[in-house]
Design a protein around this motif. Structure first.
Motif, PDB file in Angstrom:
ATOM      1  N   GLU A 252      -6.031  -1.730  -9.877  1.00  0.00           N
ATOM      2  CA  GLU A 252      -6.839  -1.149  -9.376  1.00  0.00           C
ATOM      3  C   GLU A 252      -8.081  -1.535  -8.280  1.00  0.00           C
ATOM      4  O   GLU A 252      -8.415  -2.830  -9.018  1.00  0.00           O
ATOM      5  N   ILE A 253      -9.214  -1.086  -7.206  1.00  0.00           N
ATOM      6  CA  ILE A 253      -9.081  -1.749  -6.521  1.00  0.00           C
ATOM      7  C   ILE A 253     -10.873  -0.392  -6.110  1.00  0.00           C
ATOM      8  O   ILE A 253     -10.360   0.917  -6.125  1.00  0.00           O
ATOM      9  N   LEU A 254     -11.976  -1.131  -5.918  1.00  0.00           N
ATOM     10  CA  LEU A 254     -12.883   0.015  -5.659  1.00  0.00           C
ATOM     11  C   LEU A 254     -13.247  -0.051  -4.231  1.00  0.00           C
ATOM     12  O   LEU A 254     -12.544  -0.993  -3.701  1.00  0.00           O
ATOM     13  N   TRP A 255     -13.414   1.422  -3.190  1.00  0.00           N
ATOM     14  CA  TRP A 255     -13.045   1.084  -1.476  1.00  0.00           C
ATOM     15  C   TRP A 255     -14.521   0.396  -0.951  1.00  0.00           C
ATOM     16  O   TRP A 255     -14.042  -0.695  -0.397  1.00  0.00           O
ATOM     17  N   ASN A 256     -15.037   0.322  -2.336  1.00  0.00           N
ATOM     18  CA  ASN A 256     -16.279  -0.886  -1.360  1.00  0.00           C
ATOM     19  C   ASN A 256     -16.230  -2.814  -1.715  1.00  0.00           C
ATOM     20  O   ASN A 256     -16.206  -2.723  -0.772  1.00  0.00           O
ATOM     21  N   ASP A 257     -15.380  -2.235  -2.554  1.00  0.00           N
ATOM     22  CA  ASP A 257     -15.028  -4.147  -3.107  1.00  0.00           C
ATOM     23  C   ASP A 257     -13.762  -4.494  -1.677  1.00  0.00           C
ATOM     24  O   ASP A 257     -13.586  -5.928  -2.238  1.00  0.00           O
ATOM     25  N   ILE A 258     -13.041  -3.558  -1.076  1.00  0.00           N
ATOM     26  CA  ILE A 258     -12.176  -4.067   0.093  1.00  0.00           C
ATOM     27  C   ILE A 258     -12.088  -4.957   1.044  1.00  0.00           C
ATOM     28  O   ILE A 258     -13.104  -4.319   1.842  1.00  0.00           O
ATOM     29  N   GLU A 259     -11.454  -6.129   0.904  1.00  0.00           N
ATOM     30  CA  GLU A 259     -12.404  -6.905   2.009  1.00  0.00           C
ATOM     31  C   GLU A 259     -11.095  -7.754   2.970  1.00  0.00           C
ATOM     32  O   GLU A 259     -12.126  -8.110   3.976  1.00  0.00           O
ATOM     33  N   GLU A 260     -10.258  -6.943   2.960  1.00  0.00           N
ATOM     34  CA  GLU A 260      -9.094  -7.155   3.769  1.00  0.00           C
ATOM     35  C   GLU A 260      -8.163  -6.261   3.269  1.00  0.00           C
ATOM     36  O   GLU A 260      -7.612  -5.889   1.802  1.00  0.00           O
ATOM     37  N   ILE A 261      -7.088  -5.810   4.480  1.00  0.00           N
ATOM     38  CA  ILE A 261      -6.148  -4.814   3.945  1.00  0.00           C
ATOM     39  C   ILE A 261      -4.545  -5.442   4.973  1.00  0.00           C
ATOM     40  O   ILE A 261      -5.054  -5.806   6.230  1.00  0.00           O
ATOM     41  N   LYS A 262      -4.236  -5.414   4.247  1.00  0.00           N
ATOM     42  CA  LYS A 262      -2.744  -6.281   4.504  1.00  0.00           C
ATOM     43  C   LYS A 262      -1.213  -5.197   4.284  1.00  0.00           C
ATOM     44  O   LYS A 262      -1.514  -4.538   3.421  1.00  0.00           O
ATOM     45  N   LEU A 263      -0.460  -5.224   5.596  1.00  0.00           N
ATOM     46  CA  LEU A 263       1.244  -4.507   5.036  1.00  0.00           C
ATOM     47  C   LEU A 263       1.390  -5.993   5.542  1.00  0.00           C
ATOM     48  O   LEU A 263       1.364  -6.807   6.009  1.00  0.00           O
ATOM     49  N   ILE A 264       2.570  -6.003   3.491  1.00  0.00           N
ATOM     50  CA  ILE A 264       3.385  -7.227   3.734  1.00  0.00           C
ATOM     51  C   ILE A 264       4.851  -6.423   3.630  1.00  0.00           C
ATOM     52  O   ILE A 264       5.153  -5.919   2.600  1.00  0.00           O
ATOM     53  N   ASN A 265       5.772  -7.201   4.399  1.00  0.00           N
ATOM     54  CA  ASN A 265       6.853  -7.110   4.128  1.00  0.00           C
ATOM     55  C   ASN A 265       7.943  -8.267   3.822  1.00  0.00           C
ATOM     56  O   ASN A 265       7.556  -9.036   3.552  1.00  0.00           O
ATOM     57  N   THR A 266       8.910  -7.315   2.975  1.00  0.00           N
ATOM     58  CA  THR A 266      10.056  -8.043   2.247  1.00  0.00           C
ATOM     59  C   THR A 266      11.298  -8.111   2.960  1.00  0.00           C
ATOM     60  O   THR A 266      11.309  -7.087   3.663  1.00  0.00           O
ATOM     61  N   ASP A 267      11.936  -8.709   2.447  1.00  0.00           N
ATOM     62  CA  ASP A 267      14.002  -8.582   2.952  1.00  0.00           C
ATOM     63  C   ASP A 267      13.728  -7.739   0.765  1.00  0.00           C
ATOM     64  O   ASP A 267      15.701  -7.835   1.156  1.00  0.00           O
ATOM     65  N   GLU A 268      13.618  -6.637   0.549  1.00  0.00           N
ATOM     66  CA  GLU A 268      13.799  -6.268  -1.089  1.00  0.00           C
ATOM     67  C   GLU A 268      14.635  -5.450  -1.100  1.00  0.00           C
ATOM     68  O   GLU A 268      15.822  -4.425  -1.879  1.00  0.00           O
ATOM     69  N   GLY A 269      14.957  -4.732  -0.159  1.00  0.00           N
ATOM     70  CA  GLY A 269      14.589  -3.480   0.043  1.00  0.00           C
ATOM     71  C   GLY A 269      16.037  -3.165   0.090  1.00  0.00           C
ATOM     72  O   GLY A 269      17.495  -4.026   0.283  1.00  0.00           O
ATOM     73  N   PRO A 270      17.294  -2.366  -0.372  1.00  0.00           N
ATOM     74  CA  PRO A 270      16.686  -0.410  -0.631  1.00  0.00           C
ATOM     75  C   PRO A 270      16.627  -1.090  -2.135  1.00  0.00           C
ATOM     76  O   PRO A 270      16.238   0.052  -2.786  1.00  0.00           O
ATOM     77  N   PHE A 271      16.774  -2.016  -2.562  1.00  0.00           N
ATOM     78  CA  PHE A 271      16.842  -1.633  -4.340  1.00  0.00           C
ATOM     79  C   PHE A 271      15.987  -1.816  -4.909  1.00  0.00           C
ATOM     80  O   PHE A 271      14.897  -1.387  -6.209  1.00  0.00           O
ATOM     81  N   ALA A 272      14.640  -2.368  -3.679  1.00  0.00           N
ATOM     82  CA  ALA A 272      13.179  -2.612  -4.226  1.00  0.00           C
ATOM     83  C   ALA A 272      12.469  -2.264  -2.845  1.00  0.00           C
ATOM     84  O   ALA A 272      12.863  -1.912  -1.755  1.00  0.00           O
TER      85      ALA A 272
END
Length: 119
Positions: free
Chosen positions: A40-60
């Motif tokens: 959980e994170i408060l909206w006001n506490d967000i300092e950074e936003i990222k997209l993290i890509n992995t090679d684990e799909g499609p099973f995760a």
């Protein structure tokens, strides 16, 4: 109930993202999963936003939206119910990096893409 369902039990979710519960309020975002610790994170506490890509799909899940603060954070898999709603909110942040979002969507490697950083 079909005979196969009787033999093999409850069918599994079609997508691993279906097993995540995303709760969005005016104050916070919470992500729950039966096999992971609740985040959980408060909206006001967000300092950074990222997209993290992995090679684990499609099973995760293989693309994660990371909302990061100094002492809290949460990961939302792309495809989870609530991902689009959170994206609609954060994409309106000043200096949101749409180019990195697009780059992430065409990436199949293990890579991180910074979308926004608090000034």
């Amino acid at each position: 109930m079909g005979i196969l369902q009787k033999i093999f039990g409850k069918p599994k979710s079609k997508n691993p993202e279906d097993n995540f519960l995303v709760t969005i309020t005016e104050d916070f975002i919470r992500v729950e999963h039966k096999e992971r610790q609740t985040e959980e994170i408060l909206w006001n506490d967000i300092e950074e936003i990222k997209l993290i890509n992995t090679d684990e799909g499609p099973f995760a899940p293989d693309v994660w939206l990371a909302l990061l603060g100094e002492n809290s954070g949460c990961l939302i898999p792309q495809g989870a119910k609530g991902f689009e709603r959170v994206y609609d909110i954060i994409s309106k942040y000043k200096n949101f990096n749409f180019e990195n979002f697009i780059s992430s969507m065409s990436c199949t490697n293990n890579e991180e893409f910074l979308l926004w950083k608090k000034e």
